[in-house]
Design a protein around this motif. Structure first.
Motif, PDB file in Angstrom:
ATOM      1  N   UNK A 153       0.862  -1.183   0.000  1.00 58.21           N
ATOM      2  CA  UNK A 153       0.000   0.000   0.000  1.00 58.21           C
ATOM      3  C   UNK A 153       0.893   1.225   0.000  1.00 58.21           C
ATOM      4  N   UNK A 154       0.811   2.034  -1.047  1.00 62.14           N
ATOM      5  CA  UNK A 154       1.683   3.203  -1.085  1.00 62.14           C
ATOM      6  C   UNK A 154       1.612   3.937  -2.406  1.00 62.14           C
ATOM      7  N   UNK A 155       2.501   4.913  -2.565  1.00 60.13           N
ATOM      8  CA  UNK A 155       2.494   5.778  -3.735  1.00 60.13           C
ATOM      9  C   UNK A 155       3.477   5.348  -4.801  1.00 60.13           C
ATOM     10  N   UNK A 156       4.114   6.330  -5.438  1.00 65.36           N
ATOM     11  CA  UNK A 156       5.010   6.026  -6.554  1.00 65.36           C
ATOM     12  C   UNK A 156       6.168   5.143  -6.106  1.00 65.36           C
ATOM     13  N   UNK A 157       6.594   5.311  -4.853  1.00 65.07           N
ATOM     14  CA  UNK A 157       7.675   4.460  -4.325  1.00 65.07           C
ATOM     15  C   UNK A 157       7.255   2.999  -4.261  1.00 65.07           C
ATOM     16  N   UNK A 158       5.993   2.752  -3.905  1.00 66.30           N
ATOM     17  CA  UNK A 158       5.488   1.377  -3.885  1.00 66.30           C
ATOM     18  C   UNK A 158       5.479   0.794  -5.297  1.00 66.30           C
ATOM     19  N   UNK A 159       5.079   1.621  -6.242  1.00 66.12           N
ATOM     20  CA  UNK A 159       5.021   1.201  -7.656  1.00 66.12           C
ATOM     21  C   UNK A 159       6.409   0.819  -8.175  1.00 66.12           C
TER      22      UNK A 159
END
Length: 618
Positions: A295-301
């Motif tokens: 679960x997260x933003x661009x860093x997760x991607x």
């Protein structure tokens, strides 16, 4: 809560508050003795350690014999049978008051614009339309048929045709209700308990900056896993925590209260796993993790993309992995909306309301407000629309002298014409709109060129936008995405357990037969994906397919669906509009989808889908 013939308000309230039990008119209790079932369900949660219970009752709730179910009756049952100290709270017209939320303002703005456009396009033969929203898209529908369909819900309930009543609701309503019922309570003897050989160990990890809804998604995922017999594992402190083995098994009470919690209870950071992929693989293998939800933003991607691309080197990465986008910037490819973006928009709108009040008291003041978003202007545009901004500055458009000259000319014109009765105004500026024309610089230019008609001030909202309780909309989106993600991970794991008969197969010396690999072994591109809300669908897009759609330098998708509504900010604030004589230099392009009476019949009949609503966004 209010809801005579429609349980939408009660259902969404139950999801976004973590309520323990729910009564709505479209889906009454299936048993005659529902009181015993309710008491047993609530007692199971108390026995598991929960200290309080919350029951939400729609005012039109009935049992399957159409006998009304009232809050006072439920109070008497719980007090008498279970001995619980029970209170009844009837919210009444409190539900109609208060300042409108960001999404309500945005919806009203879009509907208002489409209403004017519908009038201008109308001919003598055009049926009277109603402007609505279906499957996340603005629509125009024939008013007569829409009213008839609304009346059919009450009639279906009166006829005890509850299946038809549910059919007249959207598909998302039915999915939300089914998911809510499955995770609302602790069910040690749940019918959903899976055979032991199908039970999985599923890890949940947060990555990137905090965003509203992260904890809600984790709670829904963990409780769904527990009720099905899976083992949910919480990975603390992002990918560094994974590398250090900071992994704990989650139970029912671990996530109690997480629905309304802001930030990240598991802990999150922006660190990537690339430098220590071996350590990450070791911990996945050590803890026998068979699926991973990030679960997260661009860093997760980007982190999950790195795991997927190194599967050939590290067999432990050959598990199903899903990313739930959660970032205030809303810059993750593969979704229209990220968790946290609505919460941040609400913070911005609430803040601009107060700042505008200050500016209006002076009557001659403009505030330039800096908002977050990185290189994505979503927050500035959407909050600008719902907060009544005079203009917005985004990285997509940039800022130059000609743009500033236009905006200053507009401000001067308005303040001259409104002398003595003018209102305060606000401008939203994305933090990366320009390297040269910063928020402070823009405010100084505004004031220097004001001709003495107004003053300019700045306000930087900063990390306020990442904090606070998640909005109800973010909580409901988190719930839906988490449930769909667990369902997807579960199915992909089961498919990856299949072991073909390779007794008579001869492989090269550098290849191993499937039986020598872990029980769950998923190495196809479609087993690492991003879940997203795209138009009317919840869609899982393989992460490798999103690479071509991503600008990795600027950390944004190459195309943004929301860019088309930017024009409305200028039109509604009067930039480029001849207010006295009419006419505008900016043309409004309608984004509404026109639905016919036949379309409505198909959508609420057996078909349940419309290709018009599934088309891509403008």
């Amino acid at each position: 809560v209010m809801a005579r013939h429609c349980g939408w308000l009660a259902l969404n309230a139950a999801i976004s508050t973590g309520a323990d039990y729910l009564f709505i008119p479209e889906s009454p209790p299936s048993k005659d003795d529902w009181e015993t079932s309710m008491c047993a369900t609530l007692k199971a949660s108390r026995d598991a350690g929960k200290r309080t219970s919350l029951v939400i009752v729609a005012e039109g709730a009935v049992d399957h014999n159409l006998n009304p179910i009232k809050a006072d009756y439920i109070k008497d049952i719980l007090s008498t049978r279970l001995g619980y100290d029970t209170r009844v709270t009837i919210l009444g017209h409190v539900q109609r008051g208060g300042a409108p939320a960001h999404f309500d303002r945005l919806l009203g703005t879009m509907q208002g614009a489409e209403a004017v456009d519908a009038i201008l396009r109308a001919t003598p033969d055009t049926p009277s339309p109603v402007i609505g929203m279906l499957e996340n898209k603005i629509t125009t529908q024939p008013l007569k048929e829409a009213i008839e369909l609304t009346g059919q819900v009450a009639q279906a309930i009166a006829d005890k045709d509850f299946g038809r009543a549910m059919q007249l609701r959207s598909q998302s309503f039915s999915r939300q209700l089914a998911a809510y019922k499955e995770i609302a309570n602790f069910n040690p003897d749940s019918k959903m308990k899976l055979p032991e050989h199908k039970c999985l160990r599923i890890a949940i990890l947060h990555a990137g900056a905090p965003a509203g809804g992260m904890n809600t998604a984790t709670r829904s995922a963990a409780r769904l896993c527990l009720n099905r017999g899976h083992t949910p594992l919480g990975v603390h402190n992002g990918f560094p925590g994974l590398m250090r083995g900071e992994i704990t098994e989650m139970n029912w009470l671990t996530v109690d209260g997480w629905t309304i919690a802001g930030g990240s209870r598991l802990g999150t950071n922006r660190d990537q796993p690339a430098a220590q992929l071996g350590a990450a693989a070791y911990q996945l293998q050590k803890h026998n993790i068979q699926a991973l939800m990030v679960v997260g933003g661009f860093e997760a991607y980007t982190a999950v993309l790195a795991l997927a691309r190194n599967r050939s080197q590290y067999p432990a990465f050959n598990i199903p992995i899903v990313v739930i986008p959660a970032t205030v910037s809303n810059n993750v490819p593969g979704t229209d909306f990220s968790l946290g973006s609505d919460t941040a928009s609400n913070v911005i709108v609430h803040s601009t309301d107060m700042i505008k009040q200050s500016a209006s008291s002076n009557r001659r003041r403009v505030f330039v407000i800096e908002v977050q978003g990185g290189n994505c202007g979503y927050l500035a545009v959407m909050a600008g629309l719902s907060g009544g901004s005079t203009t917005v500055y985004t990285p997509e458009e940039g800022v130059d002298l000609s743009r500033l000259q236009r905006d200053i000319a507009h401000l001067r014109e308005r303040y001259i014409k409104e002398l003595g009765r003018s209102e305060g105004r606000i401008t939203l500026c994305n933090e990366n709109a320009s390297k040269i024309y910063t928020t402070e610089m823009i405010a100084k230019i505004y004031e220097a060129e004001s001709g003495g008609f107004y003053g300019a001030r700045t306000s930087v909202l900063g990390h306020l936008q990442q904090g606070g309780m998640p909005s109800p909309l973010d909580r409901c989106r988190a719930h839906t995405m988490a449930v769909d993600s667990i369902n997807w991970l579960q199915q992909r794991c089961w498919e990856a357990m299949a072991v073909p008969n390779e007794d008579n197969v001869r492989l090269p010396a550098d290849k191993l037969k499937r039986k020598y690999f872990p029980r769950v072994y998923a190495n196809t591109p479609d087993t690492a994906a991003v879940i997203g809300v795209i138009g009317s669908e919840v869609r899982f897009t393989p992460i490798e397919d999103l690479v071509a759609q991503t600008d990795f330098v600027r950390r944004v998708p190459r195309k943004s669906w929301w860019g088309g509504v930017r024009q409305l900010v200028d039109i509604l604030s009067g930039v480029g509009v001849d207010i006295d004589n009419g006419g505008s230099s900016t043309e409004y392009k309608s984004c509404a989808i026109d639905l016919t009476a036949d379309d409505l019949k198909r959508l609420y009949g057996q078909q349940r889908r419309l290709s018009k609503l599934e088309a891509g966004r403008p």
